[in-house]
Enzyme design. Structure first.
Site, PDB file in Angstrom:
ATOM      1  N   HIS A 262       0.835  -1.207   0.000  1.00  0.00           N
ATOM      2  CA  HIS A 262       0.000   0.000   0.000  1.00  0.00           C
ATOM      3  C   HIS A 262       0.869   1.257   0.000  1.00  0.00           C
ATOM      4  CE1 HIS A 262      -3.744   2.240   1.181  1.00  0.00           C
ATOM      5  NE2 HIS A 262      -2.845   3.061   1.714  1.00  0.00           N
ATOM      6  N   GLU A 263       1.824   1.288   0.923  1.00  0.00           N
ATOM      7  CA  GLU A 263       2.664   2.488   1.030  1.00  0.00           C
ATOM      8  C   GLU A 263       3.605   2.604  -0.163  1.00  0.00           C
ATOM      9  OE1 GLU A 263       1.597   4.531   3.073  1.00  0.00           O
ATOM     10  OE2 GLU A 263       0.392   3.149   4.285  1.00  0.00           O
ATOM     11  N   HIS A 266       1.764   4.519  -2.771  1.00  0.00           N
ATOM     12  CA  HIS A 266       1.872   5.974  -2.557  1.00  0.00           C
ATOM     13  C   HIS A 266       3.258   6.480  -2.974  1.00  0.00           C
ATOM     14  CE1 HIS A 266      -1.913   6.838  -0.564  1.00  0.00           C
ATOM     15  NE2 HIS A 266      -1.723   5.932   0.372  1.00  0.00           N
ATOM     16  N   GLU A 292      -4.657   7.832  -3.184  1.00  0.00           N
ATOM     17  CA  GLU A 292      -5.130   6.558  -2.645  1.00  0.00           C
ATOM     18  C   GLU A 292      -5.389   5.551  -3.766  1.00  0.00           C
ATOM     19  OE1 GLU A 292      -5.026   6.281   0.546  1.00  0.00           O
ATOM     20  OE2 GLU A 292      -6.109   4.425   0.983  1.00  0.00           O
TER      21      GLU A 292
END
Lengths: 500, 500
Positions: A262-263, A266, A292
C-alpha cells in the site's frame, strides 16, 4: 525586477517552502519511528515551531507581491499552472485569520490528547463537548470560503480539488447499493481456509519479502527506505527522499506485506513525479483520491490478484517452508482475499472497507448540514453500522471513537478520499490494461514494469500539472466513474466465492 | 514591558533557539544514520536553510533589544549568568559580517567536497589553494575580535571559554616531554597478546553489550537511543532526546564497545544538566575540553580499568563463549590497553593519542602565526610525526589529508579540546575518587552510580552556570593541571608493561 528575476525569486521561494515541508516531514517521521519515549512534548513543540516558520513563509507579504508580479509574466502552460496552484494555496492560507488558525490548532491538540485517554476508557461523554467545538471550528473555517456550495464542498475541494459533495454523494450511493447485496452474497458463501496465516512468520523475513516485492514494483530504495511503525505511512522528506513505513504481526504475514505494498503505491506516485516539477507547487500527488488510487491499485488490484501470487508464492514458500508446507498457491490467493464483516475500518477487507468509509462520510454530511447533533453521533454510528454492515459495536472503542481523524483535525472531507481512491484505482487499471494487454502474464513472472511505466506516464509524471478531474479524463478518457470498480469487484468475488 | 514580561519573552526566545538547534541536530543525525543515498544534496540544502533561520533568530534586532532591556533586571546569580552567556553569544554572532559568514560557509562546502575526492586520490596539491583560502578566512574571522591576544586565543576561547593559547602551550609542552619517553619505554617492552580480538564477534551482540554497559553507566535510554554510523557521535535533539551512535567491526569488538562508552560519556553530561537549565543558554556542556573529559573518563579511566573488566568480563565471555574460551580476564584487560605507535589519530591508543593532537595543535599555531606556509604543511607534518611518534606516513592519505577538520571548517582551535579532555578526565577522576573511596570495588561489581552521582553534582548539573575554569576549580580545588593525568598514565602503563 526583470521577468527573469521575478521567476527566479519565485522558484527560490518554492524551493524554500518545499525544504521546510521536508524538514517538517522528518520531524514527523522520526517521531513515529525512533523518538525516545520521554521526548514527545519537546518534539511537538519543535513541530509547532517549524510549522509556524513555514506558515510565515507561505503567507509572507513579499511572496504575495511576487505572485502578483508573476501574473504579468509570459508563461508556458506548465509554468502558468505552477503559478495558479501557488496563488490558490497562498489565497487559501492567507484568507484564514491567524487567530482562527491558532485556536483551531490549539483545540486540535487538546482534543487529540483527550482522545488518547478517552478511547481506551470508552469515554464518549468526555469527547462530546470537544467534538462539538471541533464541529463549530470546522463550520467557521468553511465560512471563510463562501464561494463553495456548502461546508462539505469546501472540505472535499481542499483534498480533492474540483470534486463536489454532489459528485461524491452520487458515487457513494451507487457503491452502497451494489456493495451491500454483494457483501450479503459473499457472507452466505463458504469461507476459504485461512488457518495457515495464523502460524508464526518471523518478522525480519516478512520485512525482507515486502522490500523485495516493493523493489520489483519499482520503488527506488536509493531514494527511500522502509521502517517499522505502529501505523504505516508514506512521507516525502525531500525530492529524492520518499520513505515508507510498515507494521508487522508475527501471526499474520499479510499485515506487513499489504501495508508495505500500500505504502509503496503511494511512494511510486511521489517518486514518479517528473524531476522538473520537484520542489515546485506541482511537485507532488494531485489529490487524496488519486493518491489513494495508487496505494490501492498496487495493494489490491495487483497485490491480491491470482497472477501476483502465481509469481510470488514461491518466494513465500521458500522463505517459510514449514509454515506453508500444506498450502497451495490458490489457497494463498483465496486467503488474502477473505471477506469478513468487521467493526474496524483499518482491518477491513477490500470489499467491506468502502462501507466503513461511506458510513463516516454520510455522518459527516449530516453533522455539517445540521441534521445530526454531536450528542446523537454515537447512536447514529450504531444505526449506520447496522444498516450498512449488519453489525453493532459492543463499545464506543470499536465504534465512534475508533478513528483519530475527527478527534485530531476537523470534521469534513477526511474520509471520502479512501473510497474515491478505490474507485479510481480500478478506472486507471482498466485503462492501463486496455493499453497493455497481457499484464497478468507479466505479473505471474514477477514483472511489473509495463504497468509502472503506463502509470508513470499518465498519472505520476504530471504531478499537479492537471486538476484531478483533468488527470482522470486524460488518463482514462472519461470522468470519474464507479463502473470499472464495481465490475472488478463483482468479477473477482464471483470467481472467489462461486457467486452466480 | 514589565520586568516579568521581559524575562518571559527572553525565555521564550531561548526555547525557540534551542528547538531550532534540536531540529538542526535531527537533520544531521538522520543524515548520518538513515538518509537514502540519493538525498544528500537535498539534505544539505535543508540544513543550510534551517541554519539560516536559526541564525536569523539568534541575531534578530528585537532579540538584541530584549537582551539590553534585561540588563536592567534584578536577577539572581543563575539568571544573571544566563543573560551573560546569551549576550556573549549574541555579540559574537552579530559581529561577524553576513557576507563573511556566507563566504566562509560556501568555501567550507567547496573545500569539503574537494577533500572527499582528493583524500582517496592522495591529491594534496589540489587541496593546497583551498586550504590557503581557509587560512585566510580563518585569520579574517579572528580579526573581527581584536580583543584577543592572537587568532589562536580567539579560536580556543570559542570552544573552551577563558582558556588561552599560552595555557595550552604550557600544558602540551609538559605532556609531550613526559609522553615521548613513556611511549619509547612501552614500545621497548613485550606486547600483550591481542590475537583473540581479531576473531569474529557478531555485531548485534556487540551492540547489545555496549547498550547494557551504557545503561549501567547511567545512560537513560528513555531520553536517548543508539544507532550505527560510520563515525560515532553524540547529539542533542531536544532537552529529553540525547542520542549516541557507534560503529562496529566484526573482527574487533573493542571498536564498538569503546565507541559506545565514549559517546555515553558525552551523553551522560548532556543528560545530567539540571532540568531547570534546559533550553536556556546554560543548558548544555560548558566547553569542548570538559565535554571530552567525560567521554574519555568513561571510555578510558573507567572502561579500560582492571576493575571494569573484573565486573564485565563475565558478560563478554557469556556472550562470546567460543571466541573467548582461551582468554583470561587479565588478558582482556591488557589487550584493550595495548599501545602501538600508529599513523591515524582516530585509531590511536590512549597513550599515543595525545601526540597526534599535539602535533596538529602545533602545526595550527605555526600556520596562524605565519611561520609555516600551507604549501609547506605536508612536509612539516612528516617532520612532526617523525619527531613525536617516530613514524612517517607513506602517503598524504594517512598524513596531512587524514582529518576532515581543516578541510571542512577552519584552521585553529579544532584539535586541542581532545587532549584538554584527557587532562581534565584524570583531574576530575582524582577528585571523584578522593571523595568516594572504593570506586574500584564498585566497578568490579558492575556498579557506577557513586561516580555518576559525583560527576552529576560537580560537572553535569551546573551546565554552563560557571565558566570552564570556574567549574574545574570548584570541582577539583585547583585550575587545570596535567599532574593527575601524567600520574594516571605513568602508574597504569608501568603496571601494564612492567616499567620501572
Amino acid at each position: 525586477m526583470t521577468q527573469h528575476e521575478t521567476w527566479v525569486a519565485l522558484r527560490a521561494h518554492w524551493q524554500e517552502l518545499a525544504d521546510l515541508g521536508g524538514i517538517g516531514a522528518l520531524l514527523g517521521w522520526d517521531q513515529s519511528t525512533h523518538l525516545p519515549g520521554a521526548a514527545g512534548s519537546g518534539r511537538a513543540r519543535q513541530q509547532a515551531l517549524l510549522a509556524g516558520v513555514r506558515h510565515g513563509r507561505a503567507t509572507d507579504a513579499g511572496y504575495g507581491r511576487l505572485l502578483d508580479q508573476a501574473g504579468a509574466l509570459d508563461l508556458g502552460p506548465v509554468e502558468a499552472r505552477m503559478l495558479a496552484v501557488a496563488r490558490r494555496e497562498f489565497e487559501r492560507a492567507t484568507r484564514l485569520p491567524a487567530a482562527f488558525v491558532r485556536a483551531s490548532s490549539q483545540h486540535a491538540g487538546e482534543s487529540y490528547a483527550a482522545w488518547v485517554e478517552a478511547r481506551p476508557a470508552n469515554d464518549w461523554a468526555r469527547m462530546v463537548p470537544l467534538l462539538e467545538r471541533t464541529l463549530d471550528l470546522s463550520l467557521e473555517g468553511a465560512s471563510f470560503f463562501p464561494e463553495f456550495a456548502g461546508p462539505m464542498d469546501y472540505f472535499i475541494d481542499r483534498s480533492d480539488e474540483g470534486m463536489t459533495a454532489a459528485q461524491v454523494d452520487a458515487v457513494f450511493a451507487e457503491l452502497r447499493a451494489a456493495l451491500v447485496p454483494l457483501v450479503d452474497a459473499v457472507a452466505a458463501a463458504p469461507a476459504p481456509r485461512t488457518d495457515f496465516l495464523a502460524r508464526e512468520y518471523p518478522i525480519p523475513t516478512q520485512l525482507r519479502l515486502g522490500e523485495e516485492i516493493g523493489a520489483l514494483y519499482g520503488y527506488d530504495f536509493t531514494r527511500g527506505r522502509q521502517d517499522l511503525t505502529a501505523h504505516p505511512f508514506m512521507t516525502r522528506l525531500g525530492a529524492r527522499d520518499v520513505r515508507i513505513t510498515t507494521r508487522a504481526q508475527l501471526a499474520d504475514p499479510t499485515d506487513a506485506l499489504y501495508s508495505t505494498l500500500h505504502e509503496v503505491g503511494h511512494a511510486l506516485y511521489e517518486q514518479g513525479v517528473a524531476s522538473e516539477l520537484l520542489d515546485t507547487p506541482l511537485g507532488g500527488g494531485v489529490s487524496a483520491g488519486v493518491h489513494e488510487s495508487q496505494s490501492r491499485l498496487w495493494e489490491n488490484i495487483v497485490g491480491r490478484s491470482r497472477a501476483f501470487w502465481a509469481g510470488q508464492f514461491g518466494r513465500f514458500r521458500d522463505a517459510f517452508p514449514e509454515q506453508l508446507n500444506d498450502v497451495t498457491e490458490e489457497e494463498m490467493f483465496r486467503a488474502v482475499n477473505v471477506v469478513r464483516r468487521s467493526l474496524i475500518r483499518t482491518d477491513a477487507d477490500e470489499l467491506t472497507y468502502n462501507l466503513h468509509v461511506i458510513t463516516r462520510y454520510e455522518l459527516e454530511r449530516q453533522l455539517l448540514g445540521g441534521s445530526l447533533a454531536v450528542s446523537d453521533l454515537a447512536d447514529a454510528w450504531h444505526a449506520a453500522y447496522e444498516a450498512n454492515l449488519g453489525l453493532r459495536a459492543p463499545s464506543h472503542v470499536d465504534g465512534v471513537l475508533q478513528d483519530v481523524h475527527w478527534f485530531s483535525g476537523g470534521i469534513g472531507g477526511v474520509f471520502q478520499g479512501y473510497t474515491l481512491g478505490n474507485v479510481l484505482s480500478a478506472q486507471f487499471y482498466a485503462s492501463a490494461s486496455a493499453a497493455n494487454p497481457g499484464l497478468d502474464a507479466e505479473f505471474a513472472r514477477g514483472e511489473f514494469g509495463r504497468l509502472h511505466g503506463w502509470l508513470s506516464e499518465h498519472v505520476y509524471a504530471p504531478g499537479r500539472t492537471f486538476t484531478p478531474n483533468e488527470l482522470v479524463e486524460r488518463a482514462t478518457g472519461q470522468g470519474m466513474t464507479a463502473a470499472p470498480y464495481l465490475a472488478y469487484l463483482r468479477g473477482k468475488y464471483a470467481d472467489l466465492y462461486g457467486l452466480s
